[in-house]
Scaffold this motif. Structure first.
Motif, PDB file in Angstrom:
ATOM      1  N   UNK A 112      49.140  23.822  58.615  1.00  0.00           N
ATOM      2  CA  UNK A 112      49.605  24.984  57.850  1.00  0.00           C
ATOM      3  C   UNK A 112      48.824  26.237  58.236  1.00  0.00           C
ATOM      4  N   UNK A 113      47.496  26.108  58.363  1.00  0.00           N
ATOM      5  CA  UNK A 113      46.659  27.257  58.743  1.00  0.00           C
ATOM      6  C   UNK A 113      46.978  27.742  60.152  1.00  0.00           C
ATOM      7  N   UNK A 114      47.114  26.801  61.083  1.00  0.00           N
ATOM      8  CA  UNK A 114      47.430  27.168  62.468  1.00  0.00           C
ATOM      9  C   UNK A 114      48.805  27.824  62.528  1.00  0.00           C
ATOM     10  N   UNK A 115      49.780  27.261  61.824  1.00  0.00           N
ATOM     11  CA  UNK A 115      51.127  27.824  61.815  1.00  0.00           C
ATOM     12  C   UNK A 115      51.126  29.238  61.253  1.00  0.00           C
ATOM     13  N   UNK A 116      50.331  29.478  60.226  1.00  0.00           N
ATOM     14  CA  UNK A 116      50.237  30.821  59.668  1.00  0.00           C
ATOM     15  C   UNK A 116      49.743  31.801  60.733  1.00  0.00           C
ATOM     16  N   UNK A 117      48.692  31.420  61.473  1.00  0.00           N
ATOM     17  CA  UNK A 117      48.157  32.306  62.518  1.00  0.00           C
ATOM     18  C   UNK A 117      49.156  32.494  63.654  1.00  0.00           C
ATOM     19  N   UNK A 118      49.840  31.442  64.034  1.00  0.00           N
ATOM     20  CA  UNK A 118      50.845  31.535  65.099  1.00  0.00           C
ATOM     21  C   UNK A 118      51.982  32.455  64.661  1.00  0.00           C
ATOM     22  N   UNK A 119      52.468  32.281  63.437  1.00  0.00           N
ATOM     23  CA  UNK A 119      53.563  33.123  62.945  1.00  0.00           C
ATOM     24  C   UNK A 119      53.160  34.593  62.866  1.00  0.00           C
ATOM     25  N   UNK A 120      51.935  34.858  62.439  1.00  0.00           N
ATOM     26  CA  UNK A 120      51.468  36.242  62.378  1.00  0.00           C
ATOM     27  C   UNK A 120      51.313  36.838  63.776  1.00  0.00           C
ATOM     28  N   UNK A 121      50.888  36.039  64.734  1.00  0.00           N
ATOM     29  CA  UNK A 121      50.780  36.513  66.123  1.00  0.00           C
ATOM     30  C   UNK A 121      52.165  36.849  66.677  1.00  0.00           C
ATOM     31  N   UNK A 122      53.137  35.979  66.425  1.00  0.00           N
ATOM     32  CA  UNK A 122      54.498  36.232  66.907  1.00  0.00           C
ATOM     33  C   UNK A 122      55.123  37.426  66.185  1.00  0.00           C
ATOM     34  N   UNK A 158      66.352  38.929  56.739  1.00  0.00           N
ATOM     35  CA  UNK A 158      65.676  39.415  57.940  1.00  0.00           C
ATOM     36  C   UNK A 158      64.644  38.410  58.453  1.00  0.00           C
ATOM     37  N   UNK A 159      63.966  37.707  57.557  1.00  0.00           N
ATOM     38  CA  UNK A 159      62.900  36.783  57.969  1.00  0.00           C
ATOM     39  C   UNK A 159      63.332  35.759  59.019  1.00  0.00           C
ATOM     40  N   UNK A 160      64.494  35.096  58.869  1.00  0.00           N
ATOM     41  CA  UNK A 160      64.899  34.141  59.912  1.00  0.00           C
ATOM     42  C   UNK A 160      65.182  34.813  61.260  1.00  0.00           C
ATOM     43  N   UNK A 161      65.694  36.033  61.226  1.00  0.00           N
ATOM     44  CA  UNK A 161      65.965  36.761  62.476  1.00  0.00           C
ATOM     45  C   UNK A 161      64.651  37.091  63.171  1.00  0.00           C
ATOM     46  N   UNK A 162      63.679  37.550  62.402  1.00  0.00           N
ATOM     47  CA  UNK A 162      62.366  37.864  62.964  1.00  0.00           C
ATOM     48  C   UNK A 162      61.720  36.598  63.514  1.00  0.00           C
ATOM     49  N   UNK A 163      61.826  35.504  62.778  1.00  0.00           N
ATOM     50  CA  UNK A 163      61.253  34.233  63.219  1.00  0.00           C
ATOM     51  C   UNK A 163      61.885  33.757  64.528  1.00  0.00           C
ATOM     52  N   UNK A 164      63.202  33.816  64.603  1.00  0.00           N
ATOM     53  CA  UNK A 164      63.903  33.395  65.823  1.00  0.00           C
ATOM     54  C   UNK A 164      63.560  34.314  66.992  1.00  0.00           C
ATOM     55  N   UNK A 165      63.426  35.608  66.734  1.00  0.00           N
ATOM     56  CA  UNK A 165      63.045  36.552  67.786  1.00  0.00           C
ATOM     57  C   UNK A 165      61.650  36.229  68.311  1.00  0.00           C
TER      58      UNK A 165
END
Length: 183
Positions: A112-122, A158-165
């Motif tokens: 969960x912590x790693x995913x949070x950092x990865x998502x914020x980086x993306x 918007x969140x899923x679009x940003x995530x997919x991008x």
């Protein structure tokens, strides 16, 4: 009258030079710095023993984020649109190496912590792409900034679009020439 035209033209020229010169570099540098910080936070998790430096997951995550850092200077909206249109099959094949590696982390809290950092980086890379384009800033960023915070339903759309991008950007970084040199 001619003086006003010269001044107006000069202002537009200087604005264009600013937007397509230093502003591009600033956006890229800020996004890269954010990815560096999140990569370092993942390093800190490994340093604290929550993740093994020798694990294939850690090495893949670190290598993938490094590829994203190296690839970020190429990212623009036209480039991203080209990638989405021309390489559609590549992005339909599934997750990037980065997200697959995160999914393979056994400890749920660490994952969960790693995913949070990865998502914020993306997210930083997605914001950078939008902020590099004056048209996107006016028609996407500012309205979403204002209305996205006021109307939660817009944020959920918007969140899923940003995530997919972000996923597309990462997949392209992992497959790009500049990203391949990052190992």
């Amino acid at each position: 009258m001619y003086f006003d035209a010269i001044v107006g033209g000069s202002v537009l020229l200087l604005l264009g030079i600013l937007i397509y010169g230093p502003w591009q570099w600033i956006c890229t540098d800020v996004a890269r710095q954010s990815v560096f910080e999140h990569r370092d936070a993942i390093f800190d998790l490994a340093d604290s023993g929550k993740l093994s430096f020798d694990s294939p997951q850690y090495r893949t995550i670190r290598r993938s984020l490094q590829k994203a850092i190296r690839y970020s200077h190429e990212l623009t909206i036209p480039h991203l649109l080209y990638v989405v249109i021309m390489d559609k099959k590549q992005h339909e094949s599934g997750q990037s190496e980065l997200l697959r590696a995160v999914d393979q982390i056994e400890d749920a809290e660490t994952r969960r912590e790693v995913l949070m950092h990865v998502n914020l980086a993306l997210l930083a890379l997605v914001k950078m792409v939008v902020l590099k384009s004056p048209i996107a800033v006016v028609f996407l960023y500012f309205p979403l900034l204002v209305f996205g915070n006021l109307i939660p339903k817009i944020k959920r759309l918007v969140d899923p679009v940003v995530s997919k991008t972000g996923e597309i950007i990462q997949s392209e970084a992992e497959g790009s020439e500049s990203g391949l040199m990052a190992t």
